[in-house]
Every structure is written in structure tokens, then in C-alpha cells.
Design a protein around this motif. Structure first.
Motif, short mmCIF file in Angstrom:
data_model
loop_
_atom_site.label_atom_id
_atom_site.label_comp_id
_atom_site.label_asym_id
_atom_site.label_seq_id
_atom_site.Cartn_x
_atom_site.Cartn_y
_atom_site.Cartn_z
N ASP A 80 71.13 26.44 51.07
CA ASP A 80 71.08 26.90 52.46
C ASP A 80 69.88 27.84 52.62
N PRO A 81 68.88 27.44 53.38
CA PRO A 81 67.67 28.27 53.52
C PRO A 81 67.89 29.57 54.27
N ARG A 82 69.12 29.82 54.71
CA ARG A 82 69.42 31.12 55.32
C ARG A 82 69.58 32.21 54.26
N HIS A 83 69.54 31.83 52.98
CA HIS A 83 69.41 32.79 51.90
C HIS A 83 67.92 33.09 51.72
N LEU A 84 67.53 34.31 51.99
CA LEU A 84 66.12 34.71 51.95
C LEU A 84 65.90 35.68 50.79
N MET A 85 64.80 35.53 50.08
CA MET A 85 64.47 36.40 48.95
C MET A 85 63.08 36.99 49.15
#
Length: 255
Positions: A80-85
């Protein structure tokens, strides 16, 4: 004319997006997994319209599971690209060491030995300078082979900041008086005193880690969520849901 500042009490997240900003992990996979499980449970139960989980950097060094932390984050972002690092100074220091094996650099001095061990590589040596240099030379060659290419790609891909609503997220902080969009990358991952000592309001609330505090620190102009997870066993996050703000903590003592 200077842009007017905003006070934490008045700050709001974007409409219909709940934000979770997680502090420095430093190889504590157990805490990171537990925090994600807690966040996922909240999202499932409370069903916000949308969400982002923002990781504020320093995924490696000091703690025992840097390799598996990176594996976990890669998988989370792919799922899920809504996890941002975001990038932290230790993450960039790891990349620097892979390029140039400096025996006196950040990686070797502050927890990189543990990171290498998580990849099955020993960087310990006898106390002599020559012994250390030779061990680092050999260990570097082994570590370059041991670190998967997707880990290097992941570390290289990390942005240095992100903004949502009235909040600006980065690893270390910002330089006062410099516009947010013109901040220097080195400041974003390294700055301390000149940022911490600034009492005026910023254009946005700066959410950061980098400098350990006993518990999450909420100030008028910034929030620090680095609670020394690798040693304290406590990982902290700021949660922003519209005008509502709270601190979320996860505690596990290392065995």
C-alpha cells in the motif's frame, strides 16, 4: 514578508486523511510490527476516509534487526503506497558506508556493527588501528555482497520531507528562517540545536525524530517522536485526524 506561523493547538491535518507519524526505529522490528498492528486495528475499527503512515527515518543501526526492518518497510510500501518512508541520517550513513568504507564514519561509530550483523557480516576487530581498518575493508566487501539490491534501491528512494495539511514531516528538523521548500537536505536529517532552540512559530508544525527524548515532546512549533526505541523499548507516533492530535506509544522490552 515572512509567512505567518501556526501553533500546534490550531494545526489541522488535511480533510479526510488521518496521519500517523512514527519515530526512529533503529532496528527494532518487534516495535515496528507492533505499531503497525495497532495502527491497522485502529483503521479497521474506525474506518477513516483515508490515511497515511509516515516513517520519519533511521530504520537501521543500533538495534538487532535492521535488515528485517527494511524488508518489512519495502513490503509495506509495495502492499500500500500510503505507507511513506523518509530518510534519516543513519539510513544515508548506511548508503555512504556501502560506497566508501570509512572506519571513523557514522556507520562504524554509531551502530553500524549491529546493522552489518543483521546481514550476517561481522565488523568487529581488535583494538589496533590497523586491525580495525583491515576488518572494515573485508567487512565492507562482504556487506556489499550481502545487502540485497532492493535494499539499496529503497534507501536511495527515500525523500527528505513530506507535507500534509498544517504539518511538515522530516527526520531531524528545519533551519529557522529558511522556507520549507528550500530546506537543505543535510539540515533535514542532521540539525539539532538551532532548530530546537527556536521558540517562534514555523509556517507548519514540524514533526521529527533524531534527538531522543524520554517521551514524545509536543511544543508550540514542533513535535519530537524519537523516544529512543532501540534502547527504551518504546516507539512513539503522532496521530493527526483533522484538528485532533494525540500521541500513540508502543512498548516492548527487548529480551
Amino acid at each position: 514578508m515572512a509567512e505567518p506561523g501556526i501553533h500546534f493547538l490550531d494545526a489541522c491535518g488535511p480533510d479526510d486523511i488521518r496521519l500517523y507519524a512514527i519515530g526512529d526505529v533503529h532496528g527494532r522490528l518487534d516495535l515496528l510490527v507492533a505499531m503497525h498492528q495497532r495502527i491497522e486495528a485502529e483503521i479497521e475499527q474506525e474506518t477513516p476516509a483515508d490515511w497515511r503512515v509516515i516513517h520519519l527515518g533511521d530504520y537501521v543501526d543500533r538495534g538487532p534487526d535492521s535488515k528485517r526492518v527494511i524488508d518489512f518497510l519495502i513490503e509495506a510500501r509495495e502492499r500500500d503506497p500510503r505507507h511513506l518512508m523518509l530518510a534519516g541520517n543513519h539510513d544515508i550513513g548506511f548508503l555512504d558506508f556501502l560506497r566508501t568504507p570509512d572506519p571513523e564514519g557514522l556507520f562504524m561509530r554509531y551502530g553500524g556493527v549491529q546493522t552489518a550483523l543483521s546481514y550476517g557480516v561481522s565488523l568487529t576487530a581488535d583494538a589496533s588501528w590497523f586491525g580495525k581498518v583491515e576488518t572494515v575493508r573485508r567487512g565492507h566487501a562482504a556487506l556489499v555482497k550481502a545487502v540485497p539490491p532492493d535494499h539499496v534501491d529503497f534507501l536511495r528512494s527515500l525523500p527528505f520531507s513530506v507535507t500534509f495539511g498544517d504539518f511538515f514531516f522530516c527526520h531531524a528538523g528545519i533551519r529557522p528562517g529558511v522556507a520549507l521548500e528550500r530546506q537543505n537536505q543535510q539540515d533535514l536529517i542532521w540539525i539539532r540545536d538551532v532548530f530546537h532552540d527556536h521558540t517562534g512559530l514555523f509556517p507548519k508544525i514540524v514533526v521529527h525524530g533524531h534527538t531522543p527524548v524520554p517521551e514524545a515532546e509536543v511544543m508550540a512549533n514542533r513535535v519530537n517522536v524519537d523516544t529512543l526505541a532501540w534502547q527504551s523499548g518504546m516507539l512513539s507516533a503522532l496521530v493527526v485526524d483533522g484538528p485532533d492530535k494525540r500521541i500513540l506509544t508502543m512498548t516492548i522490552k527487548e529480551a
